[in-house]
Design a protein around this motif. Structure first.
Motif, mmCIF file in Angstrom:
data_model
loop_
_atom_site.group_PDB
_atom_site.id
_atom_site.type_symbol
_atom_site.label_atom_id
_atom_site.label_comp_id
_atom_site.label_asym_id
_atom_site.label_seq_id
_atom_site.Cartn_x
_atom_site.Cartn_y
_atom_site.Cartn_z
ATOM 1 N N PRO A 157 21.628 63.044 18.712
ATOM 2 C CA PRO A 157 22.299 63.618 18.181
ATOM 3 C C PRO A 157 22.629 65.511 18.785
ATOM 4 O O PRO A 157 23.168 66.388 19.553
ATOM 5 C CB PRO A 157 22.251 63.883 17.048
ATOM 6 C CG PRO A 157 21.745 62.776 17.057
ATOM 7 C CD PRO A 157 21.261 62.187 17.708
ATOM 8 N N GLU A 158 20.358 65.602 19.211
ATOM 9 C CA GLU A 158 20.568 67.151 19.416
ATOM 10 C C GLU A 158 21.378 67.330 21.263
ATOM 11 O O GLU A 158 21.312 67.739 21.756
ATOM 12 C CB GLU A 158 19.414 67.843 19.500
ATOM 13 C CG GLU A 158 18.326 65.777 20.551
ATOM 14 C CD GLU A 158 17.626 65.433 19.531
ATOM 15 O OE1 GLU A 158 16.812 64.766 19.564
ATOM 16 O OE2 GLU A 158 18.319 65.097 18.424
ATOM 17 N N GLN A 203 26.376 59.310 10.297
ATOM 18 C CA GLN A 203 25.222 59.777 10.430
ATOM 19 C C GLN A 203 24.923 59.981 12.019
ATOM 20 O O GLN A 203 25.082 61.251 11.953
ATOM 21 C CB GLN A 203 24.517 58.123 10.546
ATOM 22 C CG GLN A 203 23.190 59.300 10.789
ATOM 23 C CD GLN A 203 21.912 58.096 10.271
ATOM 24 O OE1 GLN A 203 22.164 57.480 8.985
ATOM 25 N NE2 GLN A 203 20.656 57.908 11.318
ATOM 26 N N SER A 204 25.412 60.061 13.140
ATOM 27 C CA SER A 204 25.561 60.696 14.285
ATOM 28 C C SER A 204 26.580 61.254 14.512
ATOM 29 O O SER A 204 25.738 62.342 14.739
ATOM 30 C CB SER A 204 25.648 59.795 15.744
ATOM 31 O OG SER A 204 27.158 59.351 15.327
ATOM 32 N N SER A 246 24.610 64.259 11.891
ATOM 33 C CA SER A 246 23.191 65.154 12.489
ATOM 34 C C SER A 246 23.251 65.388 14.410
ATOM 35 O O SER A 246 22.949 67.038 13.879
ATOM 36 C CB SER A 246 22.270 63.239 13.330
ATOM 37 O OG SER A 246 21.667 62.843 11.558
ATOM 38 N N THR A 247 24.281 65.641 14.589
ATOM 39 C CA THR A 247 25.422 66.240 15.807
ATOM 40 C C THR A 247 25.720 67.537 14.817
ATOM 41 O O THR A 247 25.067 68.877 16.001
ATOM 42 C CB THR A 247 26.312 65.671 16.637
ATOM 43 O OG1 THR A 247 25.432 64.455 17.069
ATOM 44 C CG2 THR A 247 26.669 66.488 17.498
ATOM 45 N N HIS A 298 23.033 70.179 14.415
ATOM 46 C CA HIS A 298 22.332 70.538 15.228
ATOM 47 C C HIS A 298 23.419 71.354 15.880
ATOM 48 O O HIS A 298 22.862 72.678 16.697
ATOM 49 C CB HIS A 298 21.446 69.943 16.557
ATOM 50 C CG HIS A 298 20.904 68.532 15.896
ATOM 51 N ND1 HIS A 298 19.949 69.317 16.680
ATOM 52 C CD2 HIS A 298 20.526 66.794 15.823
ATOM 53 C CE1 HIS A 298 18.329 68.256 15.663
ATOM 54 N NE2 HIS A 298 19.179 67.117 15.472
ATOM 55 N N THR A 326 20.749 59.515 6.771
ATOM 56 C CA THR A 326 20.160 60.029 7.190
ATOM 57 C C THR A 326 20.402 61.347 8.232
ATOM 58 O O THR A 326 20.980 61.259 9.439
ATOM 59 C CB THR A 326 18.630 59.123 7.782
ATOM 60 O OG1 THR A 326 18.258 58.218 7.474
ATOM 61 C CG2 THR A 326 17.317 59.837 8.207
ATOM 62 N N PHE A 327 19.388 62.400 7.789
ATOM 63 C CA PHE A 327 19.810 63.129 9.235
ATOM 64 C C PHE A 327 18.483 64.665 9.245
ATOM 65 O O PHE A 327 18.284 64.776 8.096
ATOM 66 C CB PHE A 327 21.498 64.021 8.654
ATOM 67 C CG PHE A 327 21.273 65.145 7.054
ATOM 68 C CD1 PHE A 327 20.376 66.299 7.172
ATOM 69 C CD2 PHE A 327 21.632 64.407 5.781
ATOM 70 C CE1 PHE A 327 20.612 67.274 6.139
ATOM 71 C CE2 PHE A 327 22.186 65.210 4.327
ATOM 72 C CZ PHE A 327 20.980 66.444 4.838
ATOM 73 N N PRO A 328 19.006 65.340 10.218
ATOM 74 C CA PRO A 328 18.138 66.266 10.191
ATOM 75 C C PRO A 328 17.777 67.172 9.004
ATOM 76 O O PRO A 328 17.833 68.709 9.842
ATOM 77 C CB PRO A 328 17.916 66.793 11.361
ATOM 78 C CG PRO A 328 19.514 66.898 11.687
ATOM 79 C CD PRO A 328 20.275 65.192 11.818
#
Length: 377
Positions: free
Chosen positions: A250-251, A277-278, A281-282, A285, A304-306
């Motif tokens: 993602p980052e 989810q991807s 998360s992207t 970021h 789940t995410f950052p």
């Protein structure tokens, strides 16, 4: 426009002239019914009675298909909502007023209207605050156990009908529902002049979020998807830039997206219309410090995410649910003024007798937006 497949049977947009003088002619009340998972049947039902003297009966003339309709058809449930008895699907609709209750003042038979499909209780604290989309007792069309609009006649309160100006066709009127979702997202995010906006997902909601963001003054709108044809459409439709999501972390995807923008520090607003989810998360970021992230799409019930990234940026994560007070009115004005063009999104149109074919078309990801025309149209 971008090379999007168009159904050769598609008709021209329906206006009031297309259905006059037969617009008030009685037709049998046919319903397209999901009897059980993956099983549709046609039924003829009695014409519904007016639930109150402030209700109207609308002859449905156009219904857009939504992802939730497809999900109920394929899986029989969405979260806590399960199809336990036959259900009529459809909630993105417009039609012609066929009958009015005696206390109705703003509408008359023959008026072209778009329908807002979620009717709240009107008395809880959320309704009184103007956030009736959060009403725990809302009755939403095509959400079990409440039937939807894929039928000849449908009843709705007068104040949940939106009279269409002559410049807006019935198909465009049907798309006021998803457009109102996008309007609600833009309002929650506070999009204003000069903002940079990232929209994850170039399906109908994502595309409309791009267009509304531009209408609200965003200077840069980047659309992200994995389907090249949808990105081609987004580029021509409303996005200033597009990005095809790669199989990267993602980052890394976020870094690649930002490298092609004017604001390398991040986007003022991120709208996720995927629920993946991807993508979420992207988006986190790619959000700038102090930016707003609006969650419009739903996927898995838990992801789940950052969260550390979100906290260190002091980002604001906002859930978005349907639409609320004023969103439909804004959507009508955006179409009427030409600020948002929804007709370009309608790539396929089917008769009522071909309704299951329309569902199959959406499953196959053909085109952008599919419309089912009403009985007798």
């Amino acid at each position: 426009m971008a090379p999007v497949a168009v159904d050769t049977t598609q008709q021209q947009p329906l206006s009031v002239n297309d259905i006059a003088p037969k617009k008030l002619q009685y037709l049998p009340n046919r319903a397209f019914v999901l009897r059980e998972t993956k099983c549709f049947v046609y039924e003829e039902r009695p014409v519904p009675d007016l639930p109150s003297n402030k209700h109207v009966i609308v002859a449905i003339k156009a219904t857009g298909l939504c992802g939730s309709d497809i999900h109920y058809w394929q899986h029989g449930e969405i979260g806590q909502f399960k199809v336990s008895q036959p259900l009529v699907l459809g909630h993105e609709s417009a039609g012609v007023v066929w009958q009015c209750g005696p206390a109705v003042k703003s509408l008359q038979p023959g008026d072209m209207v778009a329908l807002e499909p979620g009717i709240p209780c009107r008395s809880c604290s959320y309704c009184k605050e103007g956030r009736y989309n959060l009403c725990p007792d809302v009755k939403f069309a095509a959400t079990p156990p409440h039937d939807g609009t894929l039928t000849t006649y449908y009843t709705v309160p007068e104040d949940f009908c939106y009279k269409l100006p002559s410049s807006i066709s019935l198909e465009e009127g049907a798309l006021l529902e998803p457009l109102s979702v996008a309007v609600h997202c833009a309002k929650l995010a506070g999009i204003s002049y000069g903002n940079s906006v990232l929209v994850l997902g170039a399906g109908p909601i994502g595309l409309l979020c791009c267009s509304v963001a531009r209408a609200f003054g965003a200077a840069e709108v980047v659309a992200v998807d994995i389907v090249p044809s949808r990105l081609d459409f987004a580029r021509q439709y409303a996005a200033t830039k597009v990005y095809r999501m790669e199989g990267l972390l993602p980052e890394e995807n976020a870094s690649s997206i930002l490298s092609g923008t004017r604001k390398s520090e991040g986007f003022d607003v991120v709208i996720d219309a995927t629920g993946a989810q991807s993508c979420i998360s992207t988006g986190i970021h790619a959000l700038r410090r102090g930016g707003k992230f609006v969650q419009a799409g739903l996927g898995a019930s838990e992801i789940t995410f950052p969260v550390a990234q979100l906290c260190s940026k002091e980002g604001v994560y906002i859930g978005s649910f349907r639409y609320s007070a004023g969103d439909y009115d804004t959507a009508v004005k955006l179409i009427e003024q030409g600020s948002v063009v929804v007709k370009d999104m309608i790539t396929h149109s089917y008769s009522f007798d071909e309704a299951e074919k329309a569902f199959q078309n959406v499953v196959q990801r053909q085109g952008i937006k599919t419309i089912i025309r009403g009985v007798g149209v």
